[in-house]
Design a protein around this motif. Structure first.
Motif, PDB file in Angstrom:
ATOM      1  N   GLY A  31       1.053   4.157   3.843  1.00  0.00           N
ATOM      2  CA  GLY A  31       0.170   3.080   4.250  1.00  0.00           C
ATOM      3  C   GLY A  31      -0.194   2.109   3.153  1.00  0.00           C
ATOM      4  O   GLY A  31      -0.850   1.104   3.420  1.00  0.00           O
ATOM      5  N   ASP A  32       0.203   2.381   1.914  1.00  0.00           N
ATOM      6  CA  ASP A  32      -0.128   1.491   0.798  1.00  0.00           C
ATOM      7  C   ASP A  32       0.637   0.174   0.881  1.00  0.00           C
ATOM      8  O   ASP A  32       1.699   0.093   1.491  1.00  0.00           O
ATOM      9  N   SER A  33       0.100  -0.828   0.198  1.00  0.00           N
ATOM     10  CA  SER A  33       0.838  -2.057  -0.059  1.00  0.00           C
ATOM     11  C   SER A  33       1.319  -1.965  -1.507  1.00  0.00           C
ATOM     12  O   SER A  33       0.551  -1.609  -2.396  1.00  0.00           O
ATOM     13  N   VAL A  37      -0.617  -1.084  -5.279  1.00  0.00           N
ATOM     14  CA  VAL A  37       0.174  -0.746  -6.465  1.00  0.00           C
ATOM     15  C   VAL A  37       1.069  -1.939  -6.768  1.00  0.00           C
ATOM     16  O   VAL A  37       1.710  -2.478  -5.868  1.00  0.00           O
ATOM     17  N   VAL A  38       1.105  -2.349  -8.036  1.00  0.00           N
ATOM     18  CA  VAL A  38       2.033  -3.388  -8.472  1.00  0.00           C
ATOM     19  C   VAL A  38       2.863  -2.808  -9.609  1.00  0.00           C
ATOM     20  O   VAL A  38       2.310  -2.359 -10.617  1.00  0.00           O
ATOM     21  N   ILE A  39       4.164  -2.796  -9.419  1.00  0.00           N
ATOM     22  CA  ILE A  39       5.075  -2.264 -10.429  1.00  0.00           C
ATOM     23  C   ILE A  39       5.762  -3.433 -11.120  1.00  0.00           C
ATOM     24  O   ILE A  39       6.416  -4.242 -10.476  1.00  0.00           O
ATOM     25  N   GLU A  40       5.585  -3.504 -12.431  1.00  0.00           N
ATOM     26  CA  GLU A  40       6.168  -4.561 -13.235  1.00  0.00           C
ATOM     27  C   GLU A  40       7.437  -3.993 -13.866  1.00  0.00           C
ATOM     28  O   GLU A  40       7.380  -3.092 -14.697  1.00  0.00           O
ATOM     29  N   GLY A  59      -6.757  -1.023  -7.471  1.00  0.00           N
ATOM     30  CA  GLY A  59      -5.332  -0.710  -7.472  1.00  0.00           C
ATOM     31  C   GLY A  59      -4.803  -0.271  -8.831  1.00  0.00           C
ATOM     32  O   GLY A  59      -5.535  -0.110  -9.799  1.00  0.00           O
ATOM     33  N   THR A  60      -3.486  -0.113  -8.864  1.00  0.00           N
ATOM     34  CA  THR A  60      -2.805   0.384 -10.054  1.00  0.00           C
ATOM     35  C   THR A  60      -1.686  -0.570 -10.444  1.00  0.00           C
ATOM     36  O   THR A  60      -0.943  -1.028  -9.578  1.00  0.00           O
TER      37      THR A  60
END
Length: 188
Positions: A7-9, A78-81, A100-101
């Motif tokens: 369910g996360d974005s 969550v944002v993954i760079e 968030g993370t």
């Protein structure tokens, strides 16, 4: 990298080999929104095939505004760079939800510096972390990945753009640098 749940974005800044693998992982984890961000439309098309529900070309669109718009103004959970540049890390920082993370997986060069207002780091809360090799534990994770592949839930062939011989390595690096391939595999 172990931070995405059902369910996360989730937003991915950088859709090369690792970004696309993480997109596939987010799909398997049950993320509701999977937002792929890159400057190359070819990479964004590949990201869709890997499971991205939305794409953003950051050459023509502000990625922070786009991610916020796609998450009801909140930012992604969550944002993954996956680029490893101060500019894209800053985008990731401001594109995440307050709780968030941000996960840094792109490898910066030793001379790179990040400048963020310390009050923003304090006031936005959440979590900032890095991940080496997806925080993988081979003895635990490789059997799980093999099982997922055998169940038809993880298409490992989708990650291989081409197979090459040893004599083709220099050309493969050039194609990778130009963004023409996701991954070249050397076959003996």
């Amino acid at each position: 990298p172990g931070t995405c749940g059902r369910g996360d974005s989730v937003a991915f800044i950088g859709c090369g080999g690792f970004g696309d693998a993480a997109i596939a992982g987010a799909r398997l984890a049950g993320a509701a929104k999977i937002i792929a961000v890159d400057i190359d439309d070819r990479k964004l098309e590949t990201a869709k095939k890997m499971g991205a529900t939305h794409t953003v070309n950051s050459r023509s669109t502000d990625p922070v505004e786009a991610i916020r718009a796609l998450t009801d103004g909140n930012g992604a959970d969550v944002v993954i760079e996956a680029v490893g540049r101060p500019e894209t890390y800053q985008q990731a920082f401001y594109a995440r939800d307050l709780a968030g993370t941000v996960v840094l997986v792109g490898v910066p060069t030793p001379d790179m510096k990040l400048e963020l207002p310390l009050l923003d780091v304090f006031g936005r809360g959440g979590s900032l972390k890095s991940s080496w090799y997806g925080d993988c534990l081979p003895s635990r994770d490789f059997p799980m990945l093999v099982d997922l592949h055998q169940q038809g839930r993880l298409d490992l062939a989708a990650f291989v753009t081409e197979t090459i011989g040893l004599g083709d390595i220099e050309q493969a690096f050039a194609r990778m640098h130009d963004g023409d391939v996701l991954r070249s595999v050397v076959v003996f």
